[in-house]
Design an enzyme around this catalytic site. Structure first.
Site, PDB file in Angstrom:
ATOM      1  N   ASN A   6       0.855  -1.207  -0.196  1.00  0.00           N
ATOM      2  CA  ASN A   6       0.079   0.048  -0.072  1.00  0.00           C
ATOM      3  C   ASN A   6       0.798   1.432   0.145  1.00  0.00           C
ATOM      4  O   ASN A   6       1.647   1.542   0.982  1.00  0.00           O
ATOM      5  CB  ASN A   6      -0.725  -0.252   1.420  1.00  0.00           C
ATOM      6  N   LYS A   8       0.205   4.298  -0.196  1.00  0.00           N
ATOM      7  CA  LYS A   8      -0.399   5.251   0.273  1.00  0.00           C
ATOM      8  C   LYS A   8      -0.448   6.563  -0.371  1.00  0.00           C
ATOM      9  O   LYS A   8      -0.420   6.405  -1.861  1.00  0.00           O
ATOM     10  CB  LYS A   8      -0.284   5.444   1.847  1.00  0.00           C
ATOM     11  N   HIS A  76      -9.446   1.197   5.114  1.00  0.00           N
ATOM     12  CA  HIS A  76      -8.198   1.441   5.833  1.00  0.00           C
ATOM     13  C   HIS A  76      -8.521   2.371   6.904  1.00  0.00           C
ATOM     14  O   HIS A  76      -9.206   3.446   6.913  1.00  0.00           O
ATOM     15  CB  HIS A  76      -7.202   2.008   4.845  1.00  0.00           C
ATOM     16  N   GLU A  78      -6.732   4.792   7.987  1.00  0.00           N
ATOM     17  CA  GLU A  78      -6.511   6.272   7.595  1.00  0.00           C
ATOM     18  C   GLU A  78      -7.669   6.925   7.149  1.00  0.00           C
ATOM     19  O   GLU A  78      -7.986   7.957   7.151  1.00  0.00           O
ATOM     20  CB  GLU A  78      -5.206   6.412   6.853  1.00  0.00           C
ATOM     21  N   GLU A 142      -5.275  -4.910  10.594  1.00  0.00           N
ATOM     22  CA  GLU A 142      -4.510  -3.727  10.906  1.00  0.00           C
ATOM     23  C   GLU A 142      -4.519  -2.936  12.083  1.00  0.00           C
ATOM     24  O   GLU A 142      -5.352  -1.937  12.071  1.00  0.00           O
ATOM     25  CB  GLU A 142      -4.185  -2.614   9.701  1.00  0.00           C
ATOM     26  N   GLY A 148       2.682   2.217  10.851  1.00  0.00           N
ATOM     27  CA  GLY A 148       3.546   3.513  10.811  1.00  0.00           C
ATOM     28  C   GLY A 148       4.385   3.821  12.115  1.00  0.00           C
ATOM     29  O   GLY A 148       4.985   4.795  12.151  1.00  0.00           O
ATOM     30  N   SER A 178       3.664  -2.127  10.538  1.00  0.00           N
ATOM     31  CA  SER A 178       5.165  -2.195  10.404  1.00  0.00           C
ATOM     32  C   SER A 178       5.619  -3.298  10.075  1.00  0.00           C
ATOM     33  O   SER A 178       6.697  -3.842  10.838  1.00  0.00           O
ATOM     34  CB  SER A 178       5.349  -1.717  11.878  1.00  0.00           C
TER      35      SER A 178
END
Ligand code: 13P
Length: 220
Positions: A6, A8, A76, A78, A142, A148, A178
Site C-alpha cells: 500500500n 498510500k 483502511h 487512515e 491492521e 507506521g 510495521s
C-alpha cells in the site's frame, strides 16, 4: 500467501522493478494505469459504491474495472480516522466493488485505547458485521497502533486476532502494521496469517522484494 504493498499518498517505486514478485500493489490513483501496464496485479486504495454521480473526489468500481484494475482496499484505518469512513460506508464500498467484479481487501483493526480497554474483539466484530463471505473478499487485520509506528503486533497477538476474525467471517486474513524484512518471517509463519499488507516497507524495492521472497518461502 498474499503480499500487498500500500503506497498510500506516496509516489512509490518503479513498477518495472516489482515485476515477477507475485505481489499486489495499491498505488495512488494517478499511477494505477502505469502499474497495470507494467503487468502488476493492481488495486485501488478506495472505491465508491455508485457507478457514477456527483461525488467529487471519488472513483467508481466501473471506472477501476475499465482501467483493468483488479480490486480495491476498503476501510483502511487512515480513511476511517481522517476522512470520516464508517462501518456503514465500508460495507457499501465493499458490496458495490464485489458486485462490479472487483476483488476487495477490507481492513479492520482496533486503536490502542480499544485494545487497552479490552474492546478489541467487540470492535472487530462490529467492523466485520457489514461484510459477507465472498470468494473475492480478503480481510486485513491492521491494528491502528501498529501502523507506521514500528510497534508491530507480536506474532501471538496477530495470530489470536486472525483466528478470532476467521471465527466470525470465513476469509483469508492478512496482517498489516510495521511489517518489514526482519519481522515478516515470524508473522507470516503463524497458521492464520495468510499474508501481509505492507505500508512503508513497500516503498523500498529491496525491502518489499525481501518480504515477498519470505512469503513465497513460507507458503505458496
Ligand atoms: P506500515 O507498514 O507503514 O505500518 O503501514 C501499514 C499499512 O497501513 C498498510 O496498509
Amino acid at each position: 500467501m498474499i503480499v500487498v504493498g500500500n503506497w498510500k499518498m506516496f509516489r512509490g517505486p518503479d513498477p518495472a522493478a516489482l515485476a515477477g514478485l507475485g505481489a499486489i500493489v495499491c498505488p495512488p490513483y494517478v499511477r494505477l494505469a502505469e502499474c497495470v501496464d507494467a503487468g502488476l496485479v493492481t488495486y485501488a486504495q478506495n472505491v465508491h459504491w455508485e457507478n457514477e454521480g456527483a461525488y467529487t473526489g471519488e472513483i467508481s468500481p466501473v471506472m477501476l474495472r475499465d482501467l483493468a484494475v483488479t480490486g480495491s482496499l476498503v476501510g483502511h484505518s487512515e480513511r476511517r480516522r481522517y476522512f470520516g469512513e464508517t462501518d456503514e460506508t465500508v460495507g457499501l464500498r465493499a458490496r458495490a466493488a464485489l458486485a462490479a467484479g472487483l476483488r476487495v481487501i477490507a481492513c479492520v483493526g482496533e486503536t490502542i485505547e480499544e485494545r487497552r480497554g479490552g474492546r478489541t474483539e467487540h470492535v472487530l466484530r462490529r467492523q466485520l458485521s457489514v461484510l459477507e463471505p465472498n470468494d473475492d473478499l480478503v480481510l486485513a487485520y491492521e491494528p491502528v497502533w501498529a501502523i507506521g509506528t514500528g510497534h508491530t503486533a507480536t506474532p501471538e497477538t496477530a495470530q489470536a486476532a486472525h483466528a478470532f476474525i476467521k471465527s466470525i467471517l470465513d476469509a483469508p486474513v492478512i496482517y498489516g502494521g510495521s511489517v518489514n524484512p526482519d519481522n515478516a518471517e515470524s508473522l507470516l509463519s503463524q497458521p492464520d496469517v495468510d499474508g501481509a499488507l505492507v505500508g512503508g516497507a513497500s516503498l523500498d524495492v529491496d525491502s518489499f522484494t525481501a518480504i515477498c521472497r519470505t512469503a513465497a518461502r513460507i507458503r505458496s
